[in-house]
Design a protein around this motif. Structure first.
Motif, mmCIF file in Angstrom:
data_model
loop_
_atom_site.group_PDB
_atom_site.id
_atom_site.type_symbol
_atom_site.label_atom_id
_atom_site.label_comp_id
_atom_site.label_asym_id
_atom_site.label_seq_id
_atom_site.Cartn_x
_atom_site.Cartn_y
_atom_site.Cartn_z
ATOM 1 N N GLU A 51 16.205 -32.626 33.308
ATOM 2 C CA GLU A 51 15.708 -31.301 33.713
ATOM 3 C C GLU A 51 14.769 -30.719 32.658
ATOM 4 O OE1 GLU A 51 15.780 -29.902 36.481
ATOM 5 O OE2 GLU A 51 17.523 -30.630 37.596
ATOM 6 N N ASN A 55 10.686 -29.653 33.131
ATOM 7 C CA ASN A 55 10.093 -28.333 32.908
ATOM 8 C C ASN A 55 8.826 -28.412 32.063
ATOM 9 O OD1 ASN A 55 11.885 -27.111 34.551
ATOM 10 N ND2 ASN A 55 13.059 -26.083 32.953
ATOM 11 N N GLY A 113 17.167 -26.134 37.434
ATOM 12 C CA GLY A 113 17.030 -26.815 36.152
ATOM 13 C C GLY A 113 17.671 -26.069 34.990
HETATM 14 MG MG LIG Z 1 13.050 -27.100 36.242
#
Ligand SMILES: [Mg+2]
Ligand SMILES: Nc1ncnc2c1ncn2[C@@H]1O[C@H](COP(=O)(O)OP(=O)(O)O)[C@@H](O)[C@H]1O
Lengths: 143, 110
Positions: A51, A55, A113
């Motif tokens: 995750e 990002n 996330g």
């Molecule tokens: Mg994310």
């Protein structure tokens, strides 16, 4: 396998480059498994690392993911140069996402996330400066 | 149950890593949201999805999934096929829907 010194790894992440997404997660999982970590920590580490990679790839221009394994803890630090996050409380909410439509079509951008990174780590710190970037630090203690 | 047991029941085409069809399947997970699969799929699960891009391979790899079934007659992208072959992830395709595939596998696992 006993750990005598810090075992570390680092990955460069480039915004928009989805082709190596998950590489850090896969490598870290393999290392932790070899070192004999319990399945629960391995599973959590794989989730939060993936995750965190996403990002940077989705929102930032570029960044680094670094991990440090010691006998006491696993620490993961993700630092990016990107737009930063204006409202961290909002970003932390389950389901909140600003991912563009094409990213959602890939199945990312569910807004899970950051909440899942927090949920799966013992210490979760996020620091962000708008216009500069974001740093996430996660620690998992090894009992 | 093995992935190969599913073949006998319905039309599936193996696209990558054929040896993987002998792997034991512990259960299944149906989702097109990758964060959901990361958080909730379990080791040895077969993953049923309509996603076709390369990130599904890394997800399957880090979760230790038994394989991926891409439904609805969709075809995996070229990079997905290459990555799956090198990561030893079995990808299958089917013209059937996620509902039909999941229903059959659920039955086989009982
Ligand atoms: Mg994310
Ligand atoms: N590194 C980052 N840089 C800028 N914005 C970010 C970053 N990480 C997360 N965000 C913001 O926080 C939101 C929520 O993130 P997350 O919980 O990971 O869900 P998702 O990535 O699915 O949107 C993102 O949609 C984005 O607006």
């Amino acid at each position: 396998m006993p750990i005598h010194q810090t075992i570390e790894g680092s990955f460069q992440l480039i915004g928009g480059n989805f082709s190596n997404a998950g590489d850090a997660s896969i490598e870290l999982k393999q290392k932790l498994t070899e070192l004999g970590f319990n399945a629960d920590i391995v599973r959590k580490a794989a989730i939060v690392t993936f995750e965190a990679e996403m990002n940077v790839i989705i929102y930032a221009a570029a960044g680094w993911l670094r991990y440090y394994i010691t006998p006491e803890q696993l620490k993961i630090i993700v630092e990016d140069m990107g737009p930063g996050i204006e409202d961290i409380d909002l970003a932390m909410q389950d389901g909140y996402s600003t991912a563009p439509e094409w990213v959602r079509e890939m199945g990312w951008g569910a807004g899970m996330g950051l909440p899942n990174m927090k949920k799966n780590s013992d210490v979760f710190k996020i620091d962000s400066v708008v216009g500069e970037g974001t740093t996430v630090e996660m620690i998992m203690y090894i009992q | 149950m093995k992935i190969s047991d599913v073949f006998k029941e319905m039309s599936l085409e193996v696209k990558t890593f054929k040896d993987g069809v002998q792997r034991e399947v512990t259960g299944g997970y149906v989702s097109d949201l990758l964060s959901d699969v990361l958080a909730h799929a379990q080791e040895g699960n077969i993953w049923i999805t309509l996603q076709t891009h390369q990130n599904i391979v890394a997800i399957a790899s880090t979760k230790g999934l038994a394989g991926i079934i891409i439904v609805g007659g969709r075809e995996p992208q070229q990079e997905t096929l290459e990555k799956a072959e090198s990561e030893k992830i079995t990808i299958l395709t089917s013209p059937l829907s996620a509902f039909e595939i999941a229903g059959k596998i659920y039955q086989l696992l009982q």
